[in-house]
Design an enzyme around this catalytic site. Structure first.
Site, short mmCIF file in Angstrom:
data_model
loop_
_atom_site.label_atom_id
_atom_site.label_comp_id
_atom_site.label_asym_id
_atom_site.label_seq_id
_atom_site.Cartn_x
_atom_site.Cartn_y
_atom_site.Cartn_z
CB THR A 159 -0.88 -0.04 1.27
OG1 THR A 159 -1.83 -1.07 1.11
CG2 THR A 159 -1.60 1.28 1.52
N GLY A 213 -5.82 -3.99 7.67
CA GLY A 213 -6.91 -3.01 7.69
C GLY A 213 -8.00 -3.30 8.69
N1 ASP Z 1 -4.38 -1.51 4.92
C1 ASP Z 1 -4.58 -2.13 3.63
C2 ASP Z 1 -5.92 -2.87 3.66
O1 ASP Z 1 -6.20 -3.52 4.62
C3 ASP Z 1 -3.50 -3.07 3.24
C4 ASP Z 1 -2.10 -2.58 3.48
O2 ASP Z 1 -1.90 -1.50 4.02
O3 ASP Z 1 -1.14 -3.28 3.10
O4 ASP Z 1 -6.62 -2.83 2.69
#
Ligand code: ASP
Length: 289
Positions: A159, A213
């Site tokens: 991300t 998340g």
């Molecule tokens: N936070 C993101 C999600 O859960 C994934 C990530 O940050 O790698 O969609």
């Protein structure tokens, strides 16, 4: 005020063979944002441009290269928030817009609502003439290879996010993601949720978070970190304390980048690695994984 900027390319078990691309990606994104800020551009433009650049790099889990859901297509989330007026632009479940961060910014600046998904999001993107791609365009050899394998989520990463403080003293934070590997179609992660994936308030800090998340939502991690700047001695202490609280309460993994209202840059994570780059006090680029 002296501008400040930091970007990240996700927190997790970034494999050795991906480190180089992460560093190059973060450093080039910082260069783009820094040039905008140095020329008197605002924090929102810098954050949008840095994240757009990272979305276009297939090694990151955002834009092209986003992880595939169980049905084999991408659903992307993004948000941007402005610390001056607390305006928010957020999108969820995006399947065709090439750069979700651009759509988020358009919503923040030109839409009465804060968050759009599905047909409404696509229609608004079309109204603003944003670039579109067919769903297959977002799929890479790598994301297809790992699709529907039984690999656990422990090696999820990629991300992207950016926080900037401009010469006018305004903060902006943004985050963009393809979500988690093999997520259910329709899952919406923390990234587009205000206070979870990002938060910005000129009175406290700008923050972009990444990691699990479902657990980031439980403590509203970005807002938690921003609020802690009011009681902790430094931005670094506030970032660290936010990750400590997150770990104690959820026993999960995440990382965050922050710039506080004084311009102090910080980063904290409890994952094995987190890729990031920033401009140091001497005006030079620094990066770490
Ligand atoms: N936070 C993101 C999600 O859960 C994934 C990530 O940050 O790698 O969609």
């Amino acid at each position: 005020m002296k501008p400040k900027v930091i970007v990240h390319g996700g927190a997790g078990e970034i494999p050795d063979e991906h480190i180089n691309n992460h560093i190059i990606g973060c450093e080039t994104a910082i260069n783009i944002a820094w040039e905008i800020l140095n020329e008197g551009g605002d924090a929102t433009s810098a954050v949008e441009a840095a994240i757009k650049h990272l979305e276009d790099i297939p090694e990151f889990d955002a834009g092209k290269g986003s992880f595939l859901n169980t049905e084999g297509f991408v659903e992307m989330d993004a948000m941007i928030m402005n610390g001056k007026d607390l305006n928010i632009g957020s999108v969820a479940g995006i399947t065709r817009v090439k750069n979700p961060i651009q759509l988020a910014k358009q919503i923040m600046q030109n839409n009465e609502h804060n968050m759009l998904f599905g047909t409404a999001a696509l229609n608004f993107a079309r109204l603003k003439h944003l670039e579109e791609r067919d769903p297959e365009w977002f799929v890479t050899e790598y994301t297809h290879k790992i699709w529907n394998t039984n690999q656990t989520d422990s090696n999820m990463y990629g991300t992207v996010g950016c926080v900037a403080l401009d010469s006018y003293g305004d903060l902006c934070a943004g985050t963009s993601t393809g979500g988690t590997k093999n997520q259910q179609p329709g899952r919406i992660g923390d990234s587009p949720l205000v206070g979870c994936g990002a938060y910005a308030d000129n009175l406290t800090a700008g923050v972009s978070s990444t990691g699990n998340g479902e657990d980031i939502m439980k403590v509203v991690l970005s807002k938690l970190a921003a609020d802690l700047t009011a009681i902790e001695e430094s931005a670094q202490d506030a970032s660290k304390e936010a990750i400590n609280i997150f770990q104690e309460r959820t026993d999960s993994q995440a990382g965050l980048i922050m710039i506080d209202s004084q311009g102090e840059i910080s980063c904290s994570y409890n994952t094995p690695r987190m890729s990031r780059a920033w401009i140091n006090e001497k005006g030079q680029i620094e990066s770490r994984v």
